[in-house]
Write a protein that holds these residues in place. Structure first.
Motif, PDB file in Angstrom:
ATOM      1  N   VAL A 119     -23.935  34.151 -38.995  1.00 29.69           N
ATOM      2  CA  VAL A 119     -22.905  34.111 -39.532  1.00 29.69           C
ATOM      3  C   VAL A 119     -21.869  32.662 -39.196  1.00 29.69           C
ATOM      4  O   VAL A 119     -21.692  33.463 -38.642  1.00 29.69           O
ATOM      5  CB  VAL A 119     -22.992  35.257 -41.376  1.00 29.69           C
ATOM      6  CG1 VAL A 119     -21.846  34.630 -41.886  1.00 29.69           C
ATOM      7  CG2 VAL A 119     -24.110  35.383 -41.261  1.00 29.69           C
ATOM      8  N   VAL A 120     -21.305  31.903 -39.638  1.00 31.44           N
ATOM      9  CA  VAL A 120     -20.385  31.667 -39.024  1.00 31.44           C
ATOM     10  C   VAL A 120     -18.911  31.886 -39.943  1.00 31.44           C
ATOM     11  O   VAL A 120     -19.356  31.093 -41.163  1.00 31.44           O
ATOM     12  CB  VAL A 120     -20.987  30.177 -38.618  1.00 31.44           C
ATOM     13  CG1 VAL A 120     -18.854  29.645 -39.088  1.00 31.44           C
ATOM     14  CG2 VAL A 120     -21.321  29.365 -37.761  1.00 31.44           C
TER      15      VAL A 120
ATOM     16  N   THR B  50     -10.243  35.220 -37.610  1.00 33.85           N
ATOM     17  CA  THR B  50      -9.596  36.324 -37.184  1.00 33.85           C
ATOM     18  C   THR B  50      -8.712  36.431 -37.746  1.00 33.85           C
ATOM     19  O   THR B  50      -7.670  37.596 -37.127  1.00 33.85           O
ATOM     20  CB  THR B  50      -9.164  35.502 -35.786  1.00 33.85           C
ATOM     21  OG1 THR B  50      -8.225  34.225 -36.472  1.00 33.85           O
ATOM     22  CG2 THR B  50     -10.371  34.597 -34.975  1.00 33.85           C
ATOM     23  N   GLY B  51      -8.271  36.310 -39.077  1.00 32.91           N
ATOM     24  CA  GLY B  51      -7.599  36.186 -39.873  1.00 32.91           C
ATOM     25  C   GLY B  51      -7.171  37.826 -40.167  1.00 32.91           C
ATOM     26  O   GLY B  51      -8.661  38.716 -40.026  1.00 32.91           O
TER      27      GLY B  51
ATOM     28  N   ALA C  32     -12.000  29.870 -35.711  1.00 31.74           N
ATOM     29  CA  ALA C  32     -10.690  29.206 -35.837  1.00 31.74           C
ATOM     30  C   ALA C  32     -10.471  28.165 -34.966  1.00 31.74           C
ATOM     31  O   ALA C  32     -10.948  28.497 -34.105  1.00 31.74           O
ATOM     32  CB  ALA C  32      -9.557  31.099 -36.448  1.00 31.74           C
ATOM     33  N   PRO C  33      -9.085  28.175 -35.120  1.00 32.61           N
ATOM     34  CA  PRO C  33      -7.696  27.305 -34.251  1.00 32.61           C
ATOM     35  C   PRO C  33      -8.067  27.507 -33.144  1.00 32.61           C
ATOM     36  O   PRO C  33      -8.410  27.271 -31.529  1.00 32.61           O
ATOM     37  CB  PRO C  33      -6.604  27.025 -34.704  1.00 32.61           C
ATOM     38  CG  PRO C  33      -7.058  27.235 -36.046  1.00 32.61           C
ATOM     39  CD  PRO C  33      -7.929  27.989 -36.100  1.00 32.61           C
TER      40      PRO C  33
ATOM     41  N   LYS D  54     -12.072  41.891 -40.816  1.00 38.47           N
ATOM     42  CA  LYS D  54     -13.522  42.587 -40.926  1.00 38.47           C
ATOM     43  C   LYS D  54     -14.520  42.476 -41.540  1.00 38.47           C
ATOM     44  O   LYS D  54     -16.050  42.561 -41.517  1.00 38.47           O
ATOM     45  CB  LYS D  54     -12.602  43.266 -42.220  1.00 38.47           C
ATOM     46  CG  LYS D  54     -11.066  43.925 -42.017  1.00 38.47           C
ATOM     47  CD  LYS D  54     -10.777  44.340 -42.713  1.00 38.47           C
ATOM     48  CE  LYS D  54      -9.352  45.307 -42.965  1.00 38.47           C
ATOM     49  NZ  LYS D  54      -8.906  44.776 -42.494  1.00 38.47           N
ATOM     50  N   VAL D  55     -14.891  40.887 -41.877  1.00 42.85           N
ATOM     51  CA  VAL D  55     -16.193  40.478 -42.614  1.00 42.85           C
ATOM     52  C   VAL D  55     -16.877  40.069 -40.745  1.00 42.85           C
ATOM     53  O   VAL D  55     -18.227  40.659 -41.141  1.00 42.85           O
ATOM     54  CB  VAL D  55     -15.930  38.101 -43.256  1.00 42.85           C
ATOM     55  CG1 VAL D  55     -17.382  38.238 -42.911  1.00 42.85           C
ATOM     56  CG2 VAL D  55     -15.076  39.141 -43.915  1.00 42.85           C
ATOM     57  N   VAL D  56     -16.319  40.097 -39.929  1.00 46.85           N
ATOM     58  CA  VAL D  56     -17.221  39.779 -38.398  1.00 46.85           C
ATOM     59  C   VAL D  56     -17.503  40.755 -38.442  1.00 46.85           C
ATOM     60  O   VAL D  56     -18.945  40.913 -37.965  1.00 46.85           O
ATOM     61  CB  VAL D  56     -16.410  38.619 -37.865  1.00 46.85           C
ATOM     62  CG1 VAL D  56     -16.761  39.124 -36.206  1.00 46.85           C
ATOM     63  CG2 VAL D  56     -16.233  37.088 -37.858  1.00 46.85           C
ATOM     64  N   ALA D  57     -16.609  41.844 -37.806  1.00 47.46           N
ATOM     65  CA  ALA D  57     -17.150  43.226 -37.410  1.00 47.46           C
ATOM     66  C   ALA D  57     -18.060  44.102 -38.638  1.00 47.46           C
ATOM     67  O   ALA D  57     -19.124  44.103 -37.728  1.00 47.46           O
ATOM     68  CB  ALA D  57     -15.911  43.650 -37.601  1.00 47.46           C
ATOM     69  N   GLY D  58     -18.038  43.542 -39.879  1.00 47.29           N
ATOM     70  CA  GLY D  58     -18.722  44.301 -40.961  1.00 47.29           C
ATOM     71  C   GLY D  58     -20.519  44.237 -40.490  1.00 47.29           C
ATOM     72  O   GLY D  58     -21.440  44.354 -40.097  1.00 47.29           O
ATOM     73  N   LEU D  59     -19.980  42.517 -40.040  1.00 42.68           N
ATOM     74  CA  LEU D  59     -21.357  42.027 -39.764  1.00 42.68           C
ATOM     75  C   LEU D  59     -22.422  41.847 -38.980  1.00 42.68           C
ATOM     76  O   LEU D  59     -23.621  42.147 -39.049  1.00 42.68           O
ATOM     77  CB  LEU D  59     -22.016  40.164 -40.392  1.00 42.68           C
ATOM     78  CG  LEU D  59     -21.199  39.877 -41.649  1.00 42.68           C
ATOM     79  CD1 LEU D  59     -21.108  38.128 -42.107  1.00 42.68           C
ATOM     80  CD2 LEU D  59     -22.759  40.140 -42.580  1.00 42.68           C
ATOM     81  N   GLY D  60     -21.370  42.395 -37.615  1.00 38.83           N
ATOM     82  CA  GLY D  60     -22.059  42.316 -36.643  1.00 38.83           C
ATOM     83  C   GLY D  60     -22.590  43.711 -36.835  1.00 38.83           C
ATOM     84  O   GLY D  60     -23.398  44.359 -35.872  1.00 38.83           O
TER      85      GLY D  60
END
Length: 248
Positions: A3-4, A9-10, A31-32, A15-21
């Motif tokens: 999932v990208v 990083t916002g 992100a830039p 929080k989405v990245v952490a939860g999915l992980g």
């Protein structure tokens, strides 16, 4: 599943990245700062390689009418094109409850364009509409302040913790596309002035909050229920009082 997360990083994206992980998914923050620029398309093809789902929780760096429209139009078009090239099978986007009712506002006109582009793309999608975040109560007040007074339109609001928004977005990303909108909101509705007054008081902010029928919300006139979710919204658990207590 890869999932990208665009804007990963916002406030919401991290929080989405952490939860999915935590649930065993390969969640990649785009992100830039990670080499992905959706306005130019830089890095999109590389980061989307092998991805099943793209989650877009990015936001415009400027809320000025022309700038915000240019951002959402270009960024969304670039992301959708890259998704089509990479055979991504689910696009998830975060938007705002009441967007279609707030079209006097340049920001919400741009969010509507974003949603329309997603729906027209042919890529299976889920658009998560969230109510205003608890975290933005001071920012709301800042946008309505004249002198030392916060002038607030008469309306109701059902705000939500950013963590609960992120959980809803993550849940949508691992589910089947709904090809439409799902709503998420906090457990309590407030008068907008009471919400802002309580938030400012918790931060020892001395500004006076008054109801003003002429006041605007990001440039839009509000009716009583403009910002409220519909009856089918998923209701989160975190109360405003509990959230405020966690900030101390």
């Amino acid at each position: 599943m890869k999932v990208v997360v665009i804007g990963g990083t916002g406030l919401i994206g991290s929080k989405v990245v952490a939860g999915l992980g935590e649930h065993g998914h390969e969640a990649v923050a785009a992100a830039p700062s990670t080499g992905v620029n959706t306005l130019t398309g830089e890095g999109l093809a590389d980061v989307l390689r092998g991805a099943s789902v793209v989650v877009d929780v990015s936001n415009s760096p400027s809320f000025e009418d022309e700038a915000v429209m240019a951002f959402f139009r270009a960024s969304t078009a670039n992301v959708l094109k890259a998704e089509a090239d990479a055979a991504v099978t689910h696009h998830v986007a975060l938007s705002v409850v009441g967007t279609e009712r707030l079209q006097e506002s340049g920001y919400f006109r741009a969010k509507q364009v974003q949603e329309d582009l997603i729906k027209a793309s042919g890529i299976p999608c889920s658009i998560v509409h969230a109510t205003q975040f608890f975290e933005f109560v001071t920012g709301l007040a800042d946008g309505m302040t004249e002198g030392g007074t916060v002038r607030v339109p008469a309306a109701r609001i059902q705000p939500i913790a950013s963590g609960d928004v992120a959980a809803a977005v993550a849940r949508a990303s691992v589910g089947a596309p709904v090809n439409g909108v799902v709503e998420v909101a906090g457990p309590e509705a407030f008068q907008l002035d009471d919400f802002i007054r309580t938030g400012l008081a918790a931060g020892n902010d001395p500004r006076e909050v008054v109801t003003d029928a002429q006041a605007r919300y990001w440039g839009a006139e509000l009716r009583e229920a403009t910002l409220l979710p519909g009856p089918d919204a998923r209701i989160a658990e975190t109360t405003f009082a509990d959230w405020l207590a966690q900030q101390k």
